[in-house]
Each structure stands twice: as C-alpha cells, then as structure tokens.
Design a protein around this motif. Structure first.
Motif, mmCIF file in Angstrom:
data_model
loop_
_atom_site.group_PDB
_atom_site.id
_atom_site.type_symbol
_atom_site.label_atom_id
_atom_site.label_comp_id
_atom_site.label_asym_id
_atom_site.label_seq_id
_atom_site.Cartn_x
_atom_site.Cartn_y
_atom_site.Cartn_z
ATOM 1 N N ALA A 1 14.133 -4.221 0.564
ATOM 2 C CA ALA A 1 13.224 -4.527 1.679
ATOM 3 C C ALA A 1 12.616 -3.218 2.150
ATOM 4 O O ALA A 1 13.328 -2.257 2.408
ATOM 5 N N TYR A 2 11.302 -3.184 2.203
ATOM 6 C CA TYR A 2 10.644 -2.019 2.797
ATOM 7 C C TYR A 2 9.778 -2.487 3.954
ATOM 8 O O TYR A 2 9.289 -3.623 3.970
ATOM 9 N N LEU A 3 9.663 -1.613 4.936
ATOM 10 C CA LEU A 3 8.897 -1.929 6.152
ATOM 11 C C LEU A 3 7.808 -0.873 6.283
ATOM 12 O O LEU A 3 8.117 0.325 6.377
ATOM 13 N N GLY A 6 0.787 -1.228 0.000
ATOM 14 C CA GLY A 6 0.000 0.000 0.000
ATOM 15 C C GLY A 6 0.821 1.281 0.000
ATOM 16 O O GLY A 6 0.309 2.355 0.328
ATOM 17 N N MET A 7 2.095 1.181 -0.413
ATOM 18 C CA MET A 7 2.910 2.404 -0.445
ATOM 19 C C MET A 7 2.505 3.278 -1.618
ATOM 20 O O MET A 7 2.273 2.784 -2.718
ATOM 21 N N LEU A 8 2.472 4.580 -1.365
ATOM 22 C CA LEU A 8 2.214 5.559 -2.424
ATOM 23 C C LEU A 8 3.516 6.355 -2.505
ATOM 24 O O LEU A 8 3.674 7.356 -1.814
ATOM 25 N N GLY A 23 8.111 -6.006 2.522
ATOM 26 C CA GLY A 23 8.092 -6.419 1.115
ATOM 27 C C GLY A 23 9.423 -6.092 0.522
ATOM 28 O O GLY A 23 10.200 -5.360 1.127
ATOM 29 N N ALA A 24 9.702 -6.441 -0.603
ATOM 30 C CA ALA A 24 9.167 -7.559 -1.350
ATOM 31 C C ALA A 24 10.251 -8.039 -2.296
ATOM 32 O O ALA A 24 11.084 -7.240 -2.738
ATOM 33 N N THR A 25 10.205 -9.334 -2.564
ATOM 34 C CA THR A 25 11.138 -9.856 -3.565
ATOM 35 C C THR A 25 10.669 -9.420 -4.957
ATOM 36 O O THR A 25 9.536 -8.971 -5.130
ATOM 37 N N SER A 65 10.266 8.012 -3.703
ATOM 38 C CA SER A 65 11.318 7.030 -3.406
ATOM 39 C C SER A 65 11.494 6.011 -4.511
ATOM 40 O O SER A 65 12.570 5.436 -4.650
ATOM 41 N N GLU A 66 10.456 5.788 -5.321
ATOM 42 C CA GLU A 66 10.592 4.792 -6.387
ATOM 43 C C GLU A 66 10.967 5.415 -7.725
ATOM 44 O O GLU A 66 10.952 4.714 -8.748
ATOM 45 N N ALA A 67 11.291 6.714 -7.768
ATOM 46 C CA ALA A 67 11.644 7.356 -9.047
ATOM 47 C C ALA A 67 12.857 6.644 -9.643
ATOM 48 O O ALA A 67 13.891 6.524 -8.987
ATOM 49 N N TYR A 105 2.482 -2.906 -12.717
ATOM 50 C CA TYR A 105 3.750 -3.362 -12.140
ATOM 51 C C TYR A 105 3.863 -3.026 -10.653
ATOM 52 O O TYR A 105 3.124 -3.539 -9.856
ATOM 53 N N ARG A 106 4.788 -2.107 -10.285
ATOM 54 C CA ARG A 106 5.004 -1.796 -8.863
ATOM 55 C C ARG A 106 4.090 -0.696 -8.347
ATOM 56 O O ARG A 106 4.201 -0.281 -7.207
ATOM 57 N N LYS A 107 3.224 -0.166 -9.239
ATOM 58 C CA LYS A 107 2.512 1.059 -8.870
ATOM 59 C C LYS A 107 0.997 0.908 -8.934
ATOM 60 O O LYS A 107 0.286 1.894 -9.129
ATOM 61 N N LEU A 129 1.630 -11.475 -7.753
ATOM 62 C CA LEU A 129 2.267 -11.374 -9.074
ATOM 63 C C LEU A 129 2.018 -9.983 -9.634
ATOM 64 O O LEU A 129 0.880 -9.640 -9.992
ATOM 65 N N ARG A 130 3.085 -9.190 -9.699
ATOM 66 C CA ARG A 130 2.943 -7.852 -10.277
ATOM 67 C C ARG A 130 2.845 -7.987 -11.795
ATOM 68 O O ARG A 130 3.585 -8.787 -12.378
ATOM 69 N N PRO A 131 2.014 -7.183 -12.439
ATOM 70 C CA PRO A 131 1.980 -7.219 -13.900
ATOM 71 C C PRO A 131 3.028 -6.269 -14.468
ATOM 72 O O PRO A 131 2.848 -5.052 -14.466
HETATM 73 N N1 GLY Z 1 5.778 -0.963 -5.006
HETATM 74 C C1 GLY Z 1 6.592 -1.874 -4.346
HETATM 75 C C2 GLY Z 1 6.692 -3.208 -4.945
HETATM 76 O O1 GLY Z 1 6.086 -3.497 -5.955
HETATM 77 O O2 GLY Z 1 7.396 -4.024 -4.415
#
Ligand code: GLY
Length: 378
Positions: free
Chosen positions: A259-261, A47-49, A272-274, A53-55, A341-343, A315-317
């Motif tokens: 790894a994020y907490l 649930g991270m927005l 998360g996450a591998t 940090s993900e740029a 994907y991650r977003k 499973l991220r797309p």
């Molecule tokens: N947005 C973080 C992840 O997909 O792991």
C-alpha cells in the motif's frame, strides 16, 4: 525536420509522449486509442517516480533505466509545460518505506542492504525519526527507509498536457478508434486498418500496454510477451488537518500486500495498489479495497475519516521479466514501446526520447539495448 508518417497504437502516457516528441520534430503523427487517451493504466497510476524505493533484486539494468529516467524528467516536464501552458505537478517529495512487524522489518533491512550495495542514497530510520518526517505515521511504525531521491508527478495532468502537446504540434489523435489490424507487406509495416479505413505509414509504434500482444496482424516473432496485472486504487479527499508531507509505502509482509499513499496537489490522497493476475478484468472488488485500505490505515490511521472520492482499477502491462520492451522488431518499421509494468509514468520521458531517436536517427540508444524484444528469443 523529419517528414516521416508515424502511426502510434495506444494513447497512454507512453504513446502520447512519443507522439509529442515526433510531431514537434516534424513527423506526421496519427495516434489511435481504443477509448479516451490517457484514461486507462495512466489514469489509474499514482504518478510515483520511485526507482529507489522500487529497486528489486536482480533488476540492475532496470534500475539504471529508472535512474536515467529521473535525470531526464525535469527538462522534459519543463519543455512540456512551456509548450502547453499546463502544470503537471512534478514534486520532489521523497518516499518513506515503512514497516511494523518483525517480518516487515527483516524485509525492510534486507532491501535496505541491497539498496546500499547498489550505492543508492537511502537512509535507515527508527520509528521516531520516521514520524518526525511524517507525523501522520502510526505509533506502530517501528522503522523506515527514507528515499529522498524519489519524486512524483500528477499523472492525470501529465497525460492531458501530452495530449495538448501532440495536437499543438500538429499530430492527429483518434479516440474510440481501436486498430483492427496491423498491415504488413513481406516483413515491412505499411500501415494500420481502423474499421474500413486504411491509414498508411512508414513507421508504426505499438504502445498499447497490456493489449499490445493481441494486435491482429502481428507475426509471432513480434508479439510482445505482455499480460495484464490489475492494480486497484482509491482516491481519498484530504482535509486541512490531514495532509501528508511525503509519500508513504508499506509492504505488509504477512499478506504480501503493498500500500502506498501519495498526496496530490489537488488535495486528494491516492492509495495504491493491488497486484492481481485477473486477465483483462478491470473491476474494483470489495476484497481488493479491503486489503488496500487495511494496510494503508495500519500505517496512517488518520485516513479512517477521509472521504472516498474515487476507486478504479488499471491494467499494468507486465512482461516476462517485468521490464519494458523497447525499440526495433523483426518487422521493419514496427517499433515496440510496451511492457512498462509498474514504471510507465517514470519511464515516459525516457521512452519518448529514446524511441524518437530510434525513429528519427535509425539508431538504438545504448540505455535501451538490454530491453529489445530479441531478449525473449521469440
Ligand atoms: N508503480 C506502482 C505500481 O505499479 O503499483
């Protein structure tokens, strides 16, 4: 009021949010999910927005999409909460990107310079400054980048609220209802088939994440190039003595582990996450958990004694360029909303608002133009 009949394939956060916006605009909405809605990648998410940090390097269109998504989030959540009576746990925590070793720090500084060049409001901190924001950080953490503009939502509450919103607005939700075929006449979509039953519709939205490409009946020119990227996560139970103030994010350069907490309102801490290319395998593995827990423990040693409440994989797309695939396709009436994907959770409200505009007004909003399926030249 629109009277279109819209069929949505996929009941993750994206499909549900589109369904909610369209149902409340008067469309007749039917949503189909192969399992239980919201229980795949949306459930596994932390649930991270976190667009700051993900740029990533060379992903400026995606960054702008993420920043726009942050702008629309509070109003979207406000409307959803008011209509459904559900609280979705939107919080403005901020993210601390942390490093320990020399190579972590080189990477952190390189990323920080790029974030600053993009004009992002981030601050470089010493280890001691980082610990004053988050006292649970290890004494080994030697520097950090503070991203106060990154927020979070309770992804599980979000999908349950969206489900309630769709139903309250008159939409139908079919669970355990895998779509067996997309029905196309010429190059126009006319409906879907589920088992023996045909559901007719003017518009079909393909929002089934990493499964989108496999939809029988899709012509090659409308097959989104998405693949599953497994993310294993764990949930730990926190105690009164142990609660994080901020989200902590560690890129462990030596092993390419992230790894994020993420502290949640229900007292759990999501780790998360591998990121694994394992096809459609949704197993949780000893190796995946080991890497994740080791990296998380290195930056926040206090997790050692916490109870493991849950582990799961989602499973991220992932698309070819890691960006979502949004909008019209060469098949008239077939709309794409996949490849997040991650977003996925970050882009849920903006995807819903823009895809609703495409369907209701026939117009593709400027912000999603770079993300059409046409960019892949299929
Ligand atoms: N947005 C973080 C992840 O997909 O792991």
């Amino acid at each position: 009021m629109s009277h279109k009949r819209v069929l949505i394939i996929g009941g993750g956060a994206i499909g549900l949010a589109i369904g909610w916006r369209l149902a409340r605009a008067g469309c007749s909405v039917a949503l189909f999910d192969r399992g239980r809605v919201g229980c795949s990648a949306s459930w596994a998410s932390a649930g991270m927005l976190s667009p700051l940090s993900e740029a990533q390097f060379e992903e400026e269109d995606l960054l702008h999409l993420g920043l726009k998504a942050m702008e629309v989030y509070p109003d979207f959540v406000g409307e959803l909460e008011a209509e459904t009576g559900c609280c979705v746990g939107y919080r403005r925590d901020g993210v601390l990107l942390v490093g320990i070793t020399q190579d972590d720090l080189e990477y952190l500084k390189f990323r920080y310079r790029y974030q600053r060049e993009l004009g992002l409001p981030v601050t470089y901190l010493s280890g001691a400054e980082a610990r004053s924001k988050e006292p649970h950080l290890s004494a080994q953490v030697s520097a950090a980048v503070w991203c106060p503009g990154d927020h979070q939502v309770d992804n599980r509450r979000l999908v349950m609220a969206l489900k309630r919103g769709v139903e309250a607005a008159g939409g139908e939700i079919f669970e355990d209802a895998a779509v067996d075929e997309l029905l196309i006449d010429g190059m126009r979509v006319i409906g879907v088939r589920v088992g023996e039953k045909v559901h007719k519709g003017d518009t079909v939205v393909l929002a089934s994440g990493c499964w989108s490409r496999l939809m029988p009946g899709l012509p090659d020119s409308a097959k989104p190039p998405v693949r599953p990227v497994r993310g294993q996560v764990a949930r730990l139970g926190t105690t009164r003595e142990f609660a994080l103030n901020t989200i902590v994010w560690y890129s462990r350069v030596a092993t390419s582990t992230v790894a994020y907490l993420v502290p949640k309102g229900d007292g759990t801490l999501v780790l998360g996450a591998t990121s694994e290319e394992m096809g459609f395998d949704e197993d949780v593995t000893a190796g995946g958990m080991f890497e994740l827990l080791r990296a998380a423990w290195e930056v926040v040693p206090g997790i050692y004694d916490l109870r493991v409440v849950e582990s799961m994989a989602g499973l991220r797309p992932g698309s070819r360029d890691d960006a979502p695939i949004l909008g019209k396709t060469p098949v008239e009436g077939l709309i794409m909303a996949t490849g997040h994907y991650r977003k996925g959770i970050l882009l849920t409200p903006l995807t819903a608002l823009t895809i609703a505009e495409v369907i209701l007004e026939g117009r593709t909003p400027e912000i999603i133009r770079p993300f059409g399926i046409d960019r892949f030249g299929l």
